[in-house]
Scaffold this active site. Structure first.
Site, PDB file in Angstrom:
ATOM      1  N   ARG A 125       2.276  -6.898  -6.179  1.00  0.00           N
ATOM      2  CA  ARG A 125       1.775  -5.546  -5.965  1.00  0.00           C
ATOM      3  C   ARG A 125       0.325  -5.430  -6.429  1.00  0.00           C
ATOM      4  NH1 ARG A 125       6.061  -1.692  -8.763  1.00  0.00           N
ATOM      5  NH2 ARG A 125       5.640  -3.139 -10.470  1.00  0.00           N
ATOM      6  N   HIS A 126      -0.321  -4.341  -6.071  1.00  0.00           N
ATOM      7  CA  HIS A 126      -1.705  -4.074  -6.447  1.00  0.00           C
ATOM      8  C   HIS A 126      -1.698  -3.092  -7.621  1.00  0.00           C
ATOM      9  CE1 HIS A 126      -5.925  -2.864  -6.116  1.00  0.00           C
ATOM     10  NE2 HIS A 126      -6.107  -3.864  -5.263  1.00  0.00           N
ATOM     11  N   PRO A 127      -2.607  -3.246  -8.584  1.00  0.00           N
ATOM     12  CA  PRO A 127      -2.570  -2.345  -9.744  1.00  0.00           C
ATOM     13  C   PRO A 127      -2.942  -0.904  -9.423  1.00  0.00           C
ATOM     14  CG  PRO A 127      -4.461  -3.810  -9.875  1.00  0.00           C
ATOM     15  CD  PRO A 127      -3.600  -4.323  -8.758  1.00  0.00           C
ATOM     16  N   SER A 128      -3.600  -0.657  -8.289  1.00  0.00           N
ATOM     17  CA  SER A 128      -4.027   0.723  -8.014  1.00  0.00           C
ATOM     18  C   SER A 128      -3.801   1.169  -6.575  1.00  0.00           C
ATOM     19  CB  SER A 128      -5.520   0.885  -8.351  1.00  0.00           C
ATOM     20  OG  SER A 128      -6.311  -0.055  -7.647  1.00  0.00           O
ATOM     21  N   ARG A 138       4.898   5.548  -7.565  1.00  0.00           N
ATOM     22  CA  ARG A 138       5.257   4.231  -7.036  1.00  0.00           C
ATOM     23  C   ARG A 138       6.754   3.967  -7.155  1.00  0.00           C
ATOM     24  NH1 ARG A 138       2.574  -1.173  -7.254  1.00  0.00           N
ATOM     25  NH2 ARG A 138       0.842  -0.271  -8.424  1.00  0.00           N
TER      26      ARG A 138
END
Length: 404
Positions: free
Chosen positions: A233-236, A288
């Protein structure tokens, strides 16, 4: 005898004397060879570059050595002898670039440091790749890829939440040092065209890996908190990462709002676009844990093949997760001509991955097979230094050089 680069490339006429070994230096010198430079790799007499001994092998050549040493000439010198060092100094006097990746101070103790070699060759570009740099508190410690990865912080985020830290599958600590060394060397090469003078380019693997962290560092500077591990996943940015299907996983990357809208329609969940919990970047990130299970449940109803086709139809960035073998055999690699077949006189035909840089629609030069240890010693000493065959043989008999 294997043949080093002969096809003209942008660096044709540039001579590189490469004292480096293992990975961080050899990758850089290989790229210079890909661009047309003549690279002379200096190796110890007994076993050569340590990577020559790393299994598995094709014929007498290690996979590791093959991967990092195409298109170079190999000479073998005893640098602990005055005779071997004298040869090295003479070669450096005729070279444009010297590359080394020993610990700080080693080349000085051998009499091959920058100040010594610059005295005979003011235009010399001398590049030192170290683990940490001469001023670092870690300066004299041995440095390998995994050590640089650990100290850079990258291992802390290269994992799923609540799992053990993991190293990157790529040896990026080593390769980052190589990549930044190329930037420095080519910049000074340009400068030398105006001034006639070289420089000492110094690169630390740890510095290079930290420099590649990009937005991860800035998350810490802006928030005061280290980024947490998020796996694929992407942090933002949400949704972004690996999503389960009924028979595997698919990568989806909704980097823009347009792609998020396309993805919601692809899922037959268009109502998510107007849902206040998910309408904008910040809302999706904050929620999320609500959004991702909804996507997981929907995507697990159909196969990977189904989703790859549908995601492409809706113009959503996507990809299957390929093995190394699958990646190398995919149509993209064939169409781009990324794999070349070269012929080695002992190991026979071997497939190698060529450099990715293209000029006018094709690679700079045709790749050459990696050399046997000391294969070009006689050629280099006779052609560059004017040694007679008898002198070369005498040096070999006395153990100062290896002449395969």
């Amino acid at each position: 005898m294997t043949t080093a680069n002969s096809t003209t490339g942008p660096l044709s006429g540039i001579k590189v004397l490469d004292f480096s070994r293992i990975l961080s230096g050899p990758y850089a010198s290989m790229v210079l060879a890909d661009l047309g430079a003549e690279v002379i790799k200096v190796e110890p007499i007994e076993k050569g570059d340590e990577t020559r001994n790393f299994p598995p092998f094709q014929g007498p050549l290690s996979h590791y050595y093959i991967a990092l040493n195409r298109s170079k000439k190999s000479i073998s010198l005893d640098l602990k002898s005055e005779e071997g060092c004298e040869i090295a100094r003479k070669l450096a006097a005729q070279s444009d670039i010297v590359l080394e990746n020993f610990r700080p101070g080693v080349m000085d103790r051998l009499g091959l440091g920058y100040e010594t070699l610059k005295a005979d060759n003011p235009g010399l570009i001398y590049c030192s790749i170290t683990g940490f740099g001469k001023n670092s508190p870690h300066g004299n410690k041995p440095a390998f890829d995994i050590v640089a990865q650990a100290l850079s912080g990258v291992m802390s985020v290269n994992r799923e939440p609540d799992q053990a830290p993991n190293k990157l599958g790529l040896p990026l600590g080593d390769m980052a040092g190589s990549i930044f060394s190329l930037f420095g060397v080519l910049a000074v090469l340009h400068e030398r065209n105006q001034t006639g003078h070289g420089r000492h380019v110094e690169i630390a693997m740890l510095d290079s890996l930290i420099a590649l962290q990009g937005y991860l560092s800035q998350i810490y500077f802006v928030s005061g908190k280290s980024p947490e591990p998020v796996g694929t996943r992407h942090p933002s940015i949400v949704p972004y990462g690996s999503f389960p299907t009924s028979d595997g996983y698919v990568i989806v990357a909704c980097l823009t709002e347009r792609f998020w809208h396309n993805f919601a329609r692809c899922l037959d969940m268009e109502d998510l676009i107007e849902d206040p919990r998910f309408a904008q970047y910040e809302q999706r990130l904050a929620n999320r844990d609500e959004l991702e299970p909804m996507i997981f449940n929907r995507m697990q109803q159909d196969s990977t093949e189904y989703w790859l086709d549908r995601l492409s139809t809706f113009d959503v960035p996507n990809a299957p997760i390929l093995s190394i073998g699958e990646a190398l055999e995919q149509d993209h690699v064939a169409q781009q001509g990324l794999i070349e077949t070269v012929t080695h006189p002992v190991a026979g035909e071997m497939r190698i991955v060529r450099g990715p840089i293209q000029f006018d629609g094709k690679g700079a030069v045709q790749s050459g097979a990696p050399a046997l240890l000391g294969e070009h010693t006689s050629e280099v000493l006779t052609e560059m230094l004017g040694y007679s065959p008898e002198k070369v043989q005498d040096l070999a008999n006395k153990g100062y050089i290896r002449n395969t």
